[in-house]
Design a protein around this motif. Structure first.
Motif, mmCIF file in Angstrom:
data_model
loop_
_atom_site.group_PDB
_atom_site.id
_atom_site.type_symbol
_atom_site.label_atom_id
_atom_site.label_comp_id
_atom_site.label_asym_id
_atom_site.label_seq_id
_atom_site.Cartn_x
_atom_site.Cartn_y
_atom_site.Cartn_z
ATOM 1 N N GLY A 59 23.215 -15.752 8.712
ATOM 2 C CA GLY A 59 23.260 -15.186 10.068
ATOM 3 C C GLY A 59 21.910 -14.830 10.634
ATOM 4 N N VAL A 60 20.882 -14.668 9.784
ATOM 5 C CA VAL A 60 19.561 -14.289 10.292
ATOM 6 C C VAL A 60 18.578 -15.454 10.286
ATOM 7 C CG1 VAL A 60 19.882 -11.893 9.589
ATOM 8 C CG2 VAL A 60 18.774 -13.487 8.014
ATOM 9 N N MET A 61 19.041 -16.632 9.867
ATOM 10 C CA MET A 61 18.179 -17.807 9.852
ATOM 11 C C MET A 61 18.573 -18.747 10.986
ATOM 12 S SD MET A 61 18.037 -18.513 5.719
ATOM 13 C CE MET A 61 16.967 -19.940 5.866
ATOM 14 N N THR A 62 17.588 -19.199 11.759
ATOM 15 C CA THR A 62 17.881 -20.052 12.916
ATOM 16 C C THR A 62 18.558 -21.348 12.506
ATOM 17 O OG1 THR A 62 15.645 -21.013 12.793
ATOM 18 C CG2 THR A 62 15.960 -19.105 14.239
ATOM 19 N N ARG A 63 18.198 -21.861 11.323
ATOM 20 C CA ARG A 63 18.751 -23.138 10.858
ATOM 21 C C ARG A 63 20.231 -23.036 10.518
ATOM 22 N NH1 ARG A 63 19.095 -25.734 5.813
ATOM 23 N NH2 ARG A 63 18.193 -23.902 4.774
#
Length: 297
Positions: free
Chosen positions: A66-70
């Motif tokens: 949830g905190v990674m753009t990918r």
């Protein structure tokens, strides 16, 4: 409400496609013989097992995804699939895939598939990934098992040839993912995942990428040298290996703090082509051999 495409996304279809390709290659180039029907169900079982591992991975990693753009738009962190559903889906597919492979092929292959799912979902995802910067080195074994599983499905055993196919993927995984980690360093840092660039720095990562490429290139030629791949594979593996080393060298020479990371991005893209090319050619040669053998018979 979850849509069918969300459950498809849980299977990690792009990863699954590579798993299926390498498993089919292992099955086809092996000296074993399976009926087309049993071979189809064996590959289907391996694909189901790969999807199960992907679903379990997404269930457990929802917090960092949830905190990674990918990965933020994956079904669980985006809220389209609740965690309990992803967990149940993964467990159900695991049981289905392992059982189907045991019935269609043999229980050695099924055991290897079960171990692969466990290794990826538990050893790598729940343990190594958040604990050590060598996570992808050890955890990469999970992605390297499919050709060995395909070989075992057809032959009922393990051999130096199937171990060689395992080693190609095992040695390919670190430079492939570390190239990605170089230009996604901030993502991994925000998620608290100790990928090598975040812990050891960019320079040390680039050195290890290059070192792995020097080992990978000759191992990639080994199927030809061992006699279970033909001359087309032999030439292609040399050329692809040389290009892998070339891209790794350019990544090694990349300036520290390079904001664009173009060499690393090119290496990451080429690494996918490298592995796909090797196993596609291996599969193609194996199919031609089988067809010529059938025609000659």
């Amino acid at each position: 409400m979850a849509q069918p495409r969300d459950f498809l996304a849980l299977l990690k279809p792009r990863v699954m496609s590579l798993v299926v390709l390498t498993a089919i290659a292992g099955l086809v180039v092996s000296p074993g013989h399976m009926s087309p029907t049993l071979a189809f169900f064996s590959i289907l079982a391996i694909a189901i097992g790969a999807g199960a591992a992907g679903s379990l991975n997404m269930w457990y990693d929802a917090d960092i995804d949830g905190v990674m753009t990918r990965t933020a738009k994956r079904p669980v962190p985006s809220g389209r699939v609740d965690p309990e559903t992803a967990l149940s889906f993964g467990i159900g597919l695991s049981i289905l895939g392992v059982s189907l492979l045991g019935l269609a092929a043999n229980w050695l292959a099924a055991g290897l598939l079960a171990f692969t799912i466990f290794f990826y979902a538990v050893v790598y995802t729940m343990g190594l990934k958040r604990w050590t910067p060598q996570n992808i080195v050890i955890g990469g074994a999970a992605g390297a098992f499919p050709p060995m599983i395909g070989w075992a499905a057809a032959t009922g055993g393990i051999s130096i040839e199937s171990v060689t196919l395992f080693l190609i993927i095992f040695l390919w995984t670190p430079p492939h993912f570390w190239a990605l980690a170089l230009f996604k360093l901030r993502d991994y840092d925000n998620a608290g995942v100790p990928m090598l660039p975040n812990v050891a720095g960019e320079r040390a990562t680039r050195i290890q990428i290059f070192a792995y490429s020097l080992i990978l290139a000759p191992i990639g030629v080994a199927p030809f040298l061992l006699g279970f791949a033909g001359p087309v594979y032999g030439v292609a593996s040399v050329l692809l290996g040389a290009n892998f080393v070339r891209h790794a060298y350019r990544t090694l020479k990349m300036p520290d703090g390079d904001p664009k990371m173009i060499p690393a991005k090119k290496l990451f893209g080429f690494s996918i082509l490298y592995l796909f090319g090797l196993f596609a050619i291996l599969l193609g040669e194996g199919l031609v051999t089988h067809l010529l053998s059938a025609f000659g018979g």
